[in-house]
Motif scaffolding. Structure first.
Motif, PDB file in Angstrom:
ATOM      1  N   UNK A 166       0.695  -1.296  -0.199  1.00 41.98           N
ATOM      2  CA  UNK A 166       0.005   0.024   0.485  1.00 41.98           C
ATOM      3  C   UNK A 166       0.665   1.582   0.065  1.00 41.98           C
ATOM      4  N   UNK A 167       0.296   1.879  -0.928  1.00 45.65           N
ATOM      5  CA  UNK A 167       1.084   3.504  -1.071  1.00 45.65           C
ATOM      6  C   UNK A 167       0.048   4.273  -1.028  1.00 45.65           C
ATOM      7  N   UNK A 168       0.691   5.451  -0.201  1.00 41.20           N
ATOM      8  CA  UNK A 168       0.051   6.761  -0.059  1.00 41.20           C
ATOM      9  C   UNK A 168       0.560   8.129  -0.427  1.00 41.20           C
ATOM     10  N   UNK A 169       0.333   8.433  -1.628  1.00 37.02           N
ATOM     11  CA  UNK A 169       0.950   9.946  -1.622  1.00 37.02           C
ATOM     12  C   UNK A 169       0.556  10.976  -0.584  1.00 37.02           C
ATOM     13  N   UNK A 170       0.954  11.893   0.122  1.00 38.28           N
ATOM     14  CA  UNK A 170       0.356  13.169   1.115  1.00 38.28           C
ATOM     15  C   UNK A 170       0.882  13.898   0.506  1.00 38.28           C
ATOM     16  N   UNK A 171       0.016  15.441   0.431  1.00 39.72           N
ATOM     17  CA  UNK A 171      -0.200  16.564   0.128  1.00 39.72           C
ATOM     18  C   UNK A 171      -0.090  16.661  -1.333  1.00 39.72           C
ATOM     19  N   UNK A 172       0.287  18.030  -1.374  1.00 36.28           N
ATOM     20  CA  UNK A 172      -0.253  18.676  -2.256  1.00 36.28           C
ATOM     21  C   UNK A 172       0.022  18.435  -3.515  1.00 36.28           C
ATOM     22  N   UNK A 173      -0.598  18.152  -4.638  1.00 35.74           N
ATOM     23  CA  UNK A 173      -0.632  17.426  -6.205  1.00 35.74           C
ATOM     24  C   UNK A 173      -0.490  18.434  -7.559  1.00 35.74           C
ATOM     25  N   UNK A 174       0.960  19.541  -6.924  1.00 34.76           N
ATOM     26  CA  UNK A 174       1.428  20.771  -7.666  1.00 34.76           C
ATOM     27  C   UNK A 174       3.225  20.093  -8.380  1.00 34.76           C
ATOM     28  N   UNK A 175       3.555  20.104  -9.399  1.00 31.07           N
ATOM     29  CA  UNK A 175       4.592  19.953 -10.263  1.00 31.07           C
ATOM     30  C   UNK A 175       5.614  20.166  -9.116  1.00 31.07           C
ATOM     31  N   UNK A 176       5.868  21.663  -8.641  1.00 32.06           N
ATOM     32  CA  UNK A 176       6.517  21.155  -7.505  1.00 32.06           C
ATOM     33  C   UNK A 176       7.201  20.126  -6.581  1.00 32.06           C
ATOM     34  N   UNK A 177       5.817  19.253  -6.156  1.00 31.70           N
ATOM     35  CA  UNK A 177       5.828  17.979  -5.426  1.00 31.70           C
ATOM     36  C   UNK A 177       6.579  17.379  -5.960  1.00 31.70           C
ATOM     37  N   UNK A 178       7.274  16.997  -6.627  1.00 31.12           N
ATOM     38  CA  UNK A 178       7.742  15.663  -8.014  1.00 31.12           C
ATOM     39  C   UNK A 178       6.801  14.766  -8.062  1.00 31.12           C
ATOM     40  N   UNK A 179       5.154  14.861  -8.197  1.00 33.79           N
ATOM     41  CA  UNK A 179       4.133  14.670  -8.167  1.00 33.79           C
ATOM     42  C   UNK A 179       4.204  13.918  -9.828  1.00 33.79           C
ATOM     43  N   UNK A 180       4.643  14.201 -11.264  1.00 36.71           N
ATOM     44  CA  UNK A 180       4.924  13.597 -12.469  1.00 36.71           C
ATOM     45  C   UNK A 180       5.920  13.475 -12.875  1.00 36.71           C
ATOM     46  N   UNK A 181       6.848  12.999 -11.976  1.00 39.37           N
ATOM     47  CA  UNK A 181       7.950  12.115 -11.631  1.00 39.37           C
ATOM     48  C   UNK A 181       7.361  10.341 -11.007  1.00 39.37           C
ATOM     49  N   UNK A 182       6.964  11.284 -10.565  1.00 41.92           N
ATOM     50  CA  UNK A 182       5.696   9.639  -9.503  1.00 41.92           C
ATOM     51  C   UNK A 182       5.111   9.146 -10.039  1.00 41.92           C
ATOM     52  N   UNK A 183       4.397   9.594 -11.145  1.00 43.30           N
ATOM     53  CA  UNK A 183       3.291   9.098 -12.070  1.00 43.30           C
ATOM     54  C   UNK A 183       4.186   8.156 -12.411  1.00 43.30           C
ATOM     55  N   UNK A 184       5.243   8.692 -13.473  1.00 42.29           N
ATOM     56  CA  UNK A 184       5.668   8.135 -14.519  1.00 42.29           C
ATOM     57  C   UNK A 184       6.922   6.883 -13.551  1.00 42.29           C
TER      58      UNK A 184
END
Length: 276
Positions: A166-184
């Motif tokens: 199980x994995x949780x992404x915690x916090x804002x889903x803005x580009x500066x958080x690294x979310x795009x890299x995480x999705x890749x």
């Protein structure tokens, strides 16, 4: 002692700065400090460039008795709100906490100048992360990373209660958080994972208690994840964020849970700053 905090947001608005403010307020009240916090919720400025700032200055001028009757003013990031009053109250002790960067890379020159001027005109400062010193060329009085509501049972209780994969992404889903890299990364490595994105939740602990992995968006969610025994993954898309994550990993990853600062520890740094 009467303390006036000035910040862009406070609870019920959800975010790392807002939680930082709430926890520091609670700890200070235990020590018999009287706290007043001014934010957009109180001022209600129009979100119009320049006019909004003029409105904030006018509101603060109308309510300047809040400044006058405080023993000191502590600003959270928004020093420009207070700038004219540094001249109006030249002998008032003023401090600032720099909570982070503004999410823009390369850092705009205005943002660098803004922090440098604030640090120069305040009596002392706290930086949330030493990287601020490097990228904004300022010397804060103290460096903190946030705190956690420490419970010695966390290290045992929640390590045993994890839901596998199980994995949780915690916090804002803005580009500066690294979310795009995480999705890749997920496309290649995450097919076996059950992923939940959590933002705008005032109580993320209920997810951290059972998550095996956590992708935090900032220092506060990093410490909270570590406190609940999560395995932490971080993602960066510029040199600042690479340094940002390396800094906190170097400090906390190889230490016991007891090394994670409590909010009382962070509060004591504020008091030490004000007494210095």
């Amino acid at each position: 002692m009467n303390i006036l905090f000035i910040a862009k947001y406070k609870l019920p608005h959800i975010g790392g700065v807002e939680k930082h403010l709430r926890m520091i307020n609670e700890e200070l009240k235990k020590k018999n400090y009287k706290i007043t916090t001014i934010s957009e919720e109180d001022i209600k400025p129009p979100h119009i460039k320049y006019f909004g700032l003029l409105y904030i200055w006018f509101w603060l001028f109308k309510n300047r008795e809040l400044i006058a009757r405080s023993n000191l003013v502590h600003i959270h990031d928004v020093f420009i709100w207070y700038l004219p009053f540094r001249l109006l109250f030249p002998f008032k002790k003023v401090y600032i906490t720099f909570h982070g960067w503004e999410g823009k890379w390369p850092i705009p020159l205005w943002n660098i100048i803004n922090k440098r001027v604030a640090n120069l005109l305040c009596n002392g400062s706290i930086a949330v992360g030493k990287y601020i010193e490097k990228y904004y060329d300022i010397k804060p009085s103290f460096v903190v990373y946030g705190g956690a509501e420490f419970d010695e049972a966390h290290g045992i209780k929640y390590l045993k209660g994890k839901t596998k994969n199980s994995l949780v992404f915690l916090g804002r889903q803005d580009a500066d958080t690294g979310i795009n890299e995480f999705k890749e990364w997920l496309k290649i490595h995450g097919k076996h994972l059950t992923v939940k994105f959590v933002s705008n939740d005032p109580n993320p602990e209920k997810y951290l208690k059972t998550a095996e992995y956590c992708v935090p968006s900032g220092y506060l969610s990093y410490l909270e994840s570590l406190n609940y025994g999560c395995k932490i993954l971080t993602f960066a898309n510029n040199p600042l964020k690479i340094d940002y994550w390396k800094e906190i990993r170097d400090i906390y990853d190889d230490k016991s849970l007891k090394s994670i600062p409590t909010w009382n520890d962070v509060c004591d740094i504020y008091i030490k700053l004000w007494r210095s």
